[in-house]
Design a protein around this motif. Sequence first.
Motif, PDB file in Angstrom:
ATOM      1  N   MET A   1       0.953  -1.164   0.048  1.00 30.88           N
ATOM      2  CA  MET A   1       0.074  -0.068   0.069  1.00 30.88           C
ATOM      3  C   MET A   1       0.955   1.200  -0.109  1.00 30.88           C
ATOM      4  N   ASP A   2       0.576   1.969  -0.773  1.00 29.54           N
ATOM      5  CA  ASP A   2       1.439   3.327  -1.016  1.00 29.54           C
ATOM      6  C   ASP A   2       1.343   4.405   0.151  1.00 29.54           C
ATOM      7  N   GLN A   3       0.008   4.672  -0.119  1.00 27.87           N
ATOM      8  CA  GLN A   3      -0.646   5.763   1.062  1.00 27.87           C
ATOM      9  C   GLN A   3      -1.910   5.268   1.541  1.00 27.87           C
ATOM     10  N   LEU A   4      -1.980   5.875   2.833  1.00 25.12           N
ATOM     11  CA  LEU A   4      -3.032   5.607   3.651  1.00 25.12           C
ATOM     12  C   LEU A   4      -3.935   6.850   3.669  1.00 25.12           C
ATOM     13  N   ARG A   5      -5.190   6.721   3.148  1.00 21.84           N
ATOM     14  CA  ARG A   5      -6.030   7.695   2.760  1.00 21.84           C
ATOM     15  C   ARG A   5      -7.126   7.898   3.807  1.00 21.84           C
ATOM     16  N   MET A   6      -7.422   8.908   4.598  1.00 26.62           N
ATOM     17  CA  MET A   6      -8.667   8.939   5.124  1.00 26.62           C
ATOM     18  C   MET A   6      -9.414  10.197   4.664  1.00 26.62           C
ATOM     19  N   LYS A   7     -10.705   9.903   4.345  1.00 25.79           N
ATOM     20  CA  LYS A   7     -11.469  10.866   3.776  1.00 25.79           C
ATOM     21  C   LYS A   7     -12.658  11.376   4.996  1.00 25.79           C
ATOM     22  N   ILE A   8     -12.548  12.652   5.072  1.00 21.13           N
ATOM     23  CA  ILE A   8     -13.572  13.170   6.177  1.00 21.13           C
ATOM     24  C   ILE A   8     -14.613  13.662   5.390  1.00 21.13           C
ATOM     25  N   LYS A   9     -15.830  13.138   5.436  1.00 21.16           N
ATOM     26  CA  LYS A   9     -17.358  13.338   4.779  1.00 21.16           C
ATOM     27  C   LYS A   9     -18.081  14.493   5.383  1.00 21.16           C
ATOM     28  N   GLU A  10     -17.910  14.614   6.731  1.00 26.28           N
ATOM     29  CA  GLU A  10     -18.699  15.571   7.480  1.00 26.28           C
ATOM     30  C   GLU A  10     -17.885  16.772   7.954  1.00 26.28           C
ATOM     31  N   GLY A  11     -18.337  17.443   8.894  1.00 20.76           N
ATOM     32  CA  GLY A  11     -17.660  18.296   9.661  1.00 20.76           C
ATOM     33  C   GLY A  11     -16.825  17.630  10.724  1.00 20.76           C
ATOM     34  N   LEU A  12     -15.470  18.039  10.737  1.00 19.48           N
ATOM     35  CA  LEU A  12     -14.321  17.896  11.584  1.00 19.48           C
ATOM     36  C   LEU A  12     -14.430  18.535  13.063  1.00 19.48           C
ATOM     37  N   THR A  13     -15.763  18.070  13.611  1.00 21.92           N
ATOM     38  CA  THR A  13     -15.951  18.675  14.769  1.00 21.92           C
ATOM     39  C   THR A  13     -16.169  17.837  16.091  1.00 21.92           C
ATOM     40  N   ALA A  14     -16.509  18.455  17.201  1.00 19.33           N
ATOM     41  CA  ALA A  14     -16.601  17.423  18.450  1.00 19.33           C
ATOM     42  C   ALA A  14     -17.463  16.459  18.098  1.00 19.33           C
ATOM     43  N   ASN A  15     -18.800  16.842  17.431  1.00 17.04           N
ATOM     44  CA  ASN A  15     -19.644  15.749  16.826  1.00 17.04           C
ATOM     45  C   ASN A  15     -19.392  14.335  16.557  1.00 17.04           C
ATOM     46  N   ASN A  16     -18.410  14.637  15.727  1.00 17.71           N
ATOM     47  CA  ASN A  16     -17.708  13.542  14.753  1.00 17.71           C
ATOM     48  C   ASN A  16     -16.448  12.990  15.165  1.00 17.71           C
ATOM     49  N   VAL A  17     -15.580  13.673  15.810  1.00 22.72           N
ATOM     50  CA  VAL A  17     -14.082  13.420  15.999  1.00 22.72           C
ATOM     51  C   VAL A  17     -14.209  12.056  16.663  1.00 22.72           C
TER      52      VAL A  17
END
Length: 95
Positions: free
Chosen positions: A1-17
């Motif tokens: 695996m070349d890169q580990l990619r993490m997509k954030i699809k919602e707000g990066l806020t206290a509700n979702n972290v």
Amino acid sequence: MDQLRMKIKEGLTANNVTDYKAQFEAILSETNEFTQMVLDLGQTDNIDSVGVTFVIGIFKKMKAMDKPFKVVGASDDVQSLFRLMKLDQFFEMTD
């Protein structure tokens, strides 16, 4: 695996972290066979202090693992926030 990619699809806020942190930990427990970590913020314009702390935590984890870390797709506002906090000195940001 070349890169580990993490997509954030919602707000990066206290509700979702908490969910994102669990996803990140699960991914790392499955593999460390990657050359760099990419955090894709292309689908979010909303980030709060808890989200910034999450990004810093990923950066620190990657640094401890000797893996490059970069943020891609961040909106102008998010990039400005990271620059204001001088985070751009620690990791790469690209559009």
